[in-house]
Design an enzyme around this catalytic site. Structure first.
Site, PDB file in Angstrom:
ATOM      1  NE  ARG A 212      -2.171   0.588   3.784  1.00  8.52           N
ATOM      2  CZ  ARG A 212      -1.369   1.780   4.533  1.00  8.52           C
ATOM      3  NH1 ARG A 212      -1.668   2.907   4.102  1.00  8.52           N
ATOM      4  NH2 ARG A 212      -0.971   1.422   5.619  1.00  8.52           N
ATOM      5  CG  ASP A 249       8.249 -13.809 -10.720  1.00 10.90           C
ATOM      6  OD1 ASP A 249       8.246 -13.261  -9.365  1.00 10.90           O
ATOM      7  OD2 ASP A 249       8.846 -14.709 -10.784  1.00 10.90           O
ATOM      8  CG  ASN A 277      17.474 -13.992 -14.820  1.00 12.26           C
ATOM      9  OD1 ASN A 277      17.846 -13.008 -14.225  1.00 12.26           O
ATOM     10  ND2 ASN A 277      18.018 -15.320 -14.370  1.00 12.26           N
ATOM     11  CB  CYS A 344      13.082 -10.850   2.508  1.00 10.34           C
ATOM     12  SG  CYS A 344      13.544 -11.948   1.329  1.00 10.34           S
TER      13      CYS A 344
HETATM   14  N1  SAH Z   1       7.229  -8.978  -4.665  1.00 11.04           N
HETATM   15  C1  SAH Z   1       6.593 -10.065  -4.294  1.00 11.04           C
HETATM   16  C2  SAH Z   1       7.512 -11.173  -3.551  1.00 11.04           C
HETATM   17  C3  SAH Z   1       8.686 -11.510  -4.556  1.00 11.04           C
HETATM   18  S1  SAH Z   1       9.156 -12.972  -4.027  1.00 11.04           S
HETATM   19  C4  SAH Z   1       5.631  -9.514  -3.458  1.00 11.04           C
HETATM   20  O1  SAH Z   1       5.184  -8.418  -3.096  1.00 11.04           O
HETATM   21  O2  SAH Z   1       4.743 -10.360  -3.133  1.00 11.04           O
HETATM   22  C5  SAH Z   1      10.471 -13.481  -5.312  1.00 11.04           C
HETATM   23  C6  SAH Z   1      10.031 -13.694  -6.604  1.00 11.04           C
HETATM   24  O3  SAH Z   1      11.326 -13.446  -7.573  1.00 11.04           O
HETATM   25  C7  SAH Z   1       9.575 -14.758  -6.823  1.00 11.04           C
HETATM   26  O4  SAH Z   1       8.081 -14.900  -7.241  1.00 11.04           O
HETATM   27  C8  SAH Z   1      10.575 -15.714  -7.807  1.00 11.04           C
HETATM   28  O5  SAH Z   1       9.746 -16.375  -8.920  1.00 11.04           O
HETATM   29  C9  SAH Z   1      11.246 -14.494  -8.244  1.00 11.04           C
HETATM   30  N2  SAH Z   1      12.496 -14.624  -8.688  1.00 11.04           N
HETATM   31  C10 SAH Z   1      13.575 -15.187  -8.255  1.00 11.04           C
HETATM   32  N3  SAH Z   1      14.739 -15.096  -8.748  1.00 11.04           N
HETATM   33  C11 SAH Z   1      14.280 -14.143  -9.931  1.00 11.04           C
HETATM   34  C12 SAH Z   1      15.130 -13.941 -11.057  1.00 11.04           C
HETATM   35  N4  SAH Z   1      16.659 -13.985 -11.181  1.00 11.04           N
HETATM   36  N5  SAH Z   1      14.412 -13.224 -12.172  1.00 11.04           N
HETATM   37  C13 SAH Z   1      13.094 -12.895 -12.066  1.00 11.04           C
HETATM   38  N6  SAH Z   1      12.387 -13.450 -11.148  1.00 11.04           N
HETATM   39  C14 SAH Z   1      13.166 -13.909 -10.151  1.00 11.04           C
END
Ligand code: SAH
Length: 401
Positions: A212, A249, A277, A344
């Site tokens: 938010r 993603d 990626n 995180c």
């Molecule tokens: N921003 C999200 C949480 C992200 S969790 C929220 O607010 O809910 C991390 C995400 O990164 C996962 O969905 C995973 O699929 C993706 N991920 C991990 N490594 C990645 C990469 N190198 N490139 C793109 N996506 C990636």
């Protein structure tokens, strides 16, 4: 009961941490045990002078031999769990009023080490990560039914840490009908949560408040949401009036879900999602030929990657990863643009994380103004006496020049 509880005596100097509220007792802190407790059983803990420190759950298989539950002598009956869960719920009602999907119980930070309960609308998902809590699942389910009357209670006990407790993965239905997915309402927006395959117990509830807050920065801006997962930041930004939003993603199923969320929340016309990626995408969009000038094309970029580190040893590698995405994001930000960035990993603290952002800014000759700092949402409480309860940190920086 008091006379029959096995007693764990701590070595001199080991009691203070427990008195201060940290619930973990490692085997190395133990002086001796009066009568051998069974794994999963309640024990009383005393200092080396036999002064009572409280009661906790024992497991000889775990490095954490005792997980303290109370400074008093308690019985782990329904009344105990009801009191703990009700007081956890009160914290949520005070600090996230109006939320209908949230973490009900967050293990150590709700004084229930080894137990997580998430609420997605009228469905609860339970996760145990200690033998003691695992054994008491039946009782906990009864109490949850009494307090929250959920449609179903599912189990997602599939964390890697369970093996350190001698536990196998355990997924399934604990009460009510099987449910594959459920629609959760976050800040008035709709998100479909995959309860079988979704990350954690389905999604990242810990970002609910930040979704938010960052969304509110997005009005009129062109937004890039890196590591978007279900589209959390992207959809909030679009709904708050962003001009255009792109979410990235690498997961195909995450991108499909995010697209669906754009449509059910009525922001399809401004929101695009792309499976990519992030490292490759940022690289290819910031690499220019010898005579090209880079076009700064976003005015809000969100970086919310997964934890790049699970332990202290891999922190240097993680920092290189964070630096790389910060560098490239700064290249793509217009002057006056905002970088909202999250980490995180418990092993990278806010200061170290800010150093990464500053080092990237230095390399790009950009000057940053910090306009907000972020933490995990209040349903993942931080107890500073238990440093492990704090893991999510973030900040928003405006590019001064
Ligand atoms: N921003 C999200 C949480 C992200 S969790 C929220 O607010 O809910 C991390 C995400 O990164 C996962 O969905 C995973 O699929 C993706 N991920 C991990 N490594 C990645 C990469 N190198 N490139 C793109 N996506 C990636």
């Amino acid at each position: 009961m008091e006379t029959t509880l096995p007693t764990v005596l701590l070595k001199p100097g080991e009691a203070d941490r427990i008195v201060a509220g940290h619930p973990w007792i490692y085997s190395g802190s133990i002086l001796r045990i009066t009568q051998p407790p069974e794994d999963g059983e309640l024990v009383q803990v005393k200092d080396h002078r036999q002064r009572l420190l409280g009661t906790g759950l024992f497991n000889s298989k775990s490095k954490i031999h005792v997980r303290m539950l109370s400074p008093d002598r308690v019985e782990l009956d329904a009344a105990f769990f009801e009191e703990r869960i009700r007081s956890a719920l009160d914290v949520r009602r005070r600090h996230q009023p109006g939320a209908t999907s949230f973490r009900v119980v967050n293990s150590e930070s709700d004084l229930l080490s080894g137990l997580i309960v998430d609420k997605y609308g009228d469905v609860l998902v339970l996760q145990t990560s200690s033998l003691g809590m695992d054994r008491r699942k039946g009782l906990i389910v009864q109490v949850l039914q009494k307090i929250l009357s959920p449609r179903s209670i599912l189990e997602r006990s599939d964390t890697a840490s369970r093996k350190f407790e001698g536990l196998e993965t355990s997924n399934g239905v604990l009460a009510g009908e099987p449910v594959e997915s459920v629609e959760a309402n976050l800040n008035g927006l709709k998100f479909r949560v995959d309860l079988q395959e979704g990350h954690k117990t389905g999604m990242y509830l810990d970002q609910q408040v930040n979704h938010r807050l960052v969304g509110e920065l997005a009005k009129g801006r062109t937004v890039l949401d890196c590591f978007t997962f279900l589209g959390g930041f992207a959809i909030h930004a679009a709904k708050a009036g962003a001009k255009q939003v792109l979410g990235l993603d690498q997961s195909e199923s995450a991108i499909a879900a995010a697209k669906n969320h754009a449509s059910v929340n009525g922001v399809e016309s401004t929101t695009t999602f792309e499976q990519a990626n992030v490292f490759d995408w940022l690289k290819s969009h910031t690499t220019t030929g010898p005579n090209d000038r880079l076009v700064h094309s976003f005015d809000l970029i969100v970086l919310d990657p997964p934890s790049f580190t699970r332990n202290r040893a891999s922190v240097p590698d993680a920092l290189r990863g964070y630096k790389e995405i910060h560098l490239r994001a700064l290249k793509l930000l217009r002057p006056g643009g905002i970088l909202a960035t999250f980490c995180c990993s418990h092993h990278v603290d806010a200061k170290l994380f800010e150093d990464v952002a500053l080092s990237a800014a230095f390399d790009q000759r950009r000057l940053l103004r910090r306009i907000a700092t972020y933490s995990q949402s209040p349903d993942h409480p931080v107890l500073p006496s238990i440093p492990e309860t704090e893991y999510l940190k973030g900040a928003a920086y405006e590019v001064v020049r």
